[in-house]
Design a protein around this motif. Structure first.
Motif, PDB file in Angstrom:
ATOM      1  N   VAL A   1       0.973  -1.167  -0.214  1.00 61.24           N
ATOM      2  CA  VAL A   1      -0.225  -0.076  -0.026  1.00 61.24           C
ATOM      3  C   VAL A   1       0.733   0.948   0.150  1.00 61.24           C
ATOM      4  O   VAL A   1       1.896   1.192   1.128  1.00 61.24           O
ATOM      5  CB  VAL A   1      -0.933   0.084   0.897  1.00 61.24           C
ATOM      6  N   ILE A   2       1.004   2.221  -0.865  1.00 57.82           N
ATOM      7  CA  ILE A   2       1.521   3.315  -1.176  1.00 57.82           C
ATOM      8  C   ILE A   2       0.463   4.465  -1.445  1.00 57.82           C
ATOM      9  O   ILE A   2      -0.028   4.842  -2.195  1.00 57.82           O
ATOM     10  CB  ILE A   2       2.393   3.227  -2.423  1.00 57.82           C
ATOM     11  N   ASP A   3       1.204   5.304  -0.361  1.00 57.00           N
ATOM     12  CA  ASP A   3       0.715   6.707  -0.194  1.00 57.00           C
ATOM     13  C   ASP A   3       1.010   7.539  -1.298  1.00 57.00           C
ATOM     14  O   ASP A   3       2.425   7.879  -1.540  1.00 57.00           O
ATOM     15  CB  ASP A   3       1.115   7.483   1.725  1.00 57.00           C
ATOM     16  N   ILE A   4      -0.128   8.110  -2.819  1.00 57.75           N
ATOM     17  CA  ILE A   4       0.873   8.914  -3.237  1.00 57.75           C
ATOM     18  C   ILE A   4       1.148   9.920  -3.133  1.00 57.75           C
ATOM     19  O   ILE A   4       2.332  10.484  -4.356  1.00 57.75           O
ATOM     20  CB  ILE A   4      -0.779   9.292  -4.532  1.00 57.75           C
ATOM     21  N   ALA A   5       0.650  10.862  -2.270  1.00 58.36           N
ATOM     22  CA  ALA A   5       1.512  12.206  -2.071  1.00 58.36           C
ATOM     23  C   ALA A   5       2.439  11.685  -1.722  1.00 58.36           C
ATOM     24  O   ALA A   5       3.801  12.707  -1.898  1.00 58.36           O
ATOM     25  CB  ALA A   5       0.501  12.441  -1.016  1.00 58.36           C
ATOM     26  N   SER A   6       2.977  10.823   0.016  1.00 56.11           N
ATOM     27  CA  SER A   6       4.289  11.146  -0.085  1.00 56.11           C
ATOM     28  C   SER A   6       5.404  10.017  -0.388  1.00 56.11           C
ATOM     29  O   SER A   6       6.702   9.942   0.204  1.00 56.11           O
ATOM     30  CB  SER A   6       4.243  10.919   2.236  1.00 56.11           C
ATOM     31  N   ARG A   7       4.917   9.257  -1.649  1.00 55.40           N
ATOM     32  CA  ARG A   7       5.982   8.708  -2.354  1.00 55.40           C
ATOM     33  C   ARG A   7       6.158   7.698  -1.360  1.00 55.40           C
ATOM     34  O   ARG A   7       7.583   7.547  -1.497  1.00 55.40           O
ATOM     35  CB  ARG A   7       6.478   9.308  -2.994  1.00 55.40           C
ATOM     36  N   LYS A   8       5.576   7.182  -0.780  1.00 52.84           N
ATOM     37  CA  LYS A   8       6.255   5.796   0.609  1.00 52.84           C
ATOM     38  C   LYS A   8       4.879   4.966   0.990  1.00 52.84           C
ATOM     39  O   LYS A   8       4.362   4.549   0.444  1.00 52.84           O
ATOM     40  CB  LYS A   8       6.692   5.892   1.831  1.00 52.84           C
ATOM     41  N   VAL A   9       5.370   3.686   0.711  1.00 57.69           N
ATOM     42  CA  VAL A   9       4.690   2.558   1.207  1.00 57.69           C
ATOM     43  C   VAL A   9       4.580   3.081   3.001  1.00 57.69           C
ATOM     44  O   VAL A   9       5.018   2.755   3.754  1.00 57.69           O
ATOM     45  CB  VAL A   9       5.532   0.753   0.821  1.00 57.69           C
TER      46      VAL A   9
END
Length: 329
Positions: free
Chosen positions: A90-98
């Motif tokens: 699951v990746i947070d698109i705004a922070s660009r992190k899993v």
């Protein structure tokens, strides 16, 4: 009304800081075990987010466009020996992190993710169990399964009314028709000796899947759940996607390095478009103006103008571009 200098500065600052939602193109970089997040306006790769060292082939964005779900399939092709993936990154698109993980308790080869058009739940093919797993994307909890009744249920399409799921079952060469509410298989449709990928028309009348034994597309009538038509093509098809207006179906032809454009009024190929090496998956932008095609052996995504049918841009990505998704409006 005239804005003060301060108010104008605040508006500019909000825009620059991303306070207003921005659309993103998501690309599974299969050979790099990462997800590319791309600004479709500039064509710039904003980040390549590592998935954890095992290959994810496909991706979907949550309904609100904030999260990307990448099923980690493993290091093999469908039906071939190799590792059996056990999770979804699951990746947070705004922070660009899993930022999260959905774990299964055994090797299951999760593959094609979709978001339910009505319930907004996450549906993922879980190939080795011959199921589709249903997940709450807010809690990341598994809440149910749908049977497919077939092995190698690799790719998935959901009807826009939220009532039916359709899986392309590769090795058996069939399509399973599943009643989502009743959680049961309604029919298994024979298609060919081997079939790949699947899509559905915007009006839910037709389901499309590519015959892997002959250069033709199967057109399934969803009223009778039978193959109603065959559309000849100049090469073996793979990923496909209809335009939002229901006029065209775009089909990747990997061995031809082309995309076939099928007129859904005549059910014939109207034209082909030359693209990069070994096209795989296609998505059409929500406004219908452009389509994006992952070109695996070119490590790139081609953008096609859906009016002129010309490639307008090539976006270089990480190694072996494959699954595509759109996040935002």
């Amino acid at each position: 009304m005239k804005l003060s200098a301060y108010a104008s500065l605040v508006i500019v600052s909000c825009l620059a800081s991303g306070a207003f939602a921005q659309s993103r193109l998501l690309v599974a970089e299969k050979g790099a075990q990462s997800l590319a997040i791309i600004d479709p306006g500039s064509g710039k790769v904003l980040a390549s987010v590592p998935e954890g060292g095992i290959t994810g082939h496909e991706v979907i964005a949550s309904a609100d466009g904030k999260l990307a779900f990448v099923p980690v399939y493993g290091n093999s092709g469908v039906g071939s020996p190799g590792t059996d993936g056990t999770n979804i990154a699951v990746i947070d698109i705004a922070s660009r992190k899993v930022t999260g993980n959905i774990a299964f308790d055994h090797g299951i080869r999760p593959h094609c993710p979709m978001i339910g058009p009505k319930d907004k739940l996450l549906y993922v093919t879980t190939e080795l169990d011959q199921t589709i797993t249903i997940i709450d994307p807010k809690t990341l909890k598994i809440i149910g399964t749908l049977p497919t009744g077939q092995p190698q249920s690799h790719m998935l399409a959901l009807s826009h009314d939220g009532r039916r799921a359709y899986t392309a079952n590769v090795g058996p060469g069939t399509v399973s028709v599943i009643d989502i509410a009743a959680r049961k298989v309604l029919k298994v449709i024979p298609v060919s000796g081997n079939t790949q990928r699947i899509s559905i028309s915007p009006d839910d009348k037709w389901v499309f899947t590519a015959d892997q034994t002959k250069p033709q597309m199967a057109v399934i009538d969803t009223t009778t759940n039978t193959v109603a038509k065959w559309i000849p093509m100049e090469g073996i098809g793979y990923g496909s996607a209809p335009t939002p207006d229901g006029r065209w179906l775009l089909v990747a032809l990997p061995d031809q390095n082309k995309v076939a454009v099928i007129d859904l009024k005549t059910m014939q190929v109207a034209r082909t478009v030359a693209v990069g090496n070994y096209p795989q998956e296609i998505i059409v932008r929500p406004d219908g103006k452009s389509a994006y095609i992952s070109c695996e052996k070119a490590d790139s995504v081609d953008e096609i103008d859906a009016t002129t049918w010309k490639v307008t841009r090539t976006i270089q990505t990480g190694k072996y571009a494959d699954g595509l998704a759109w996040a935002g409006q």
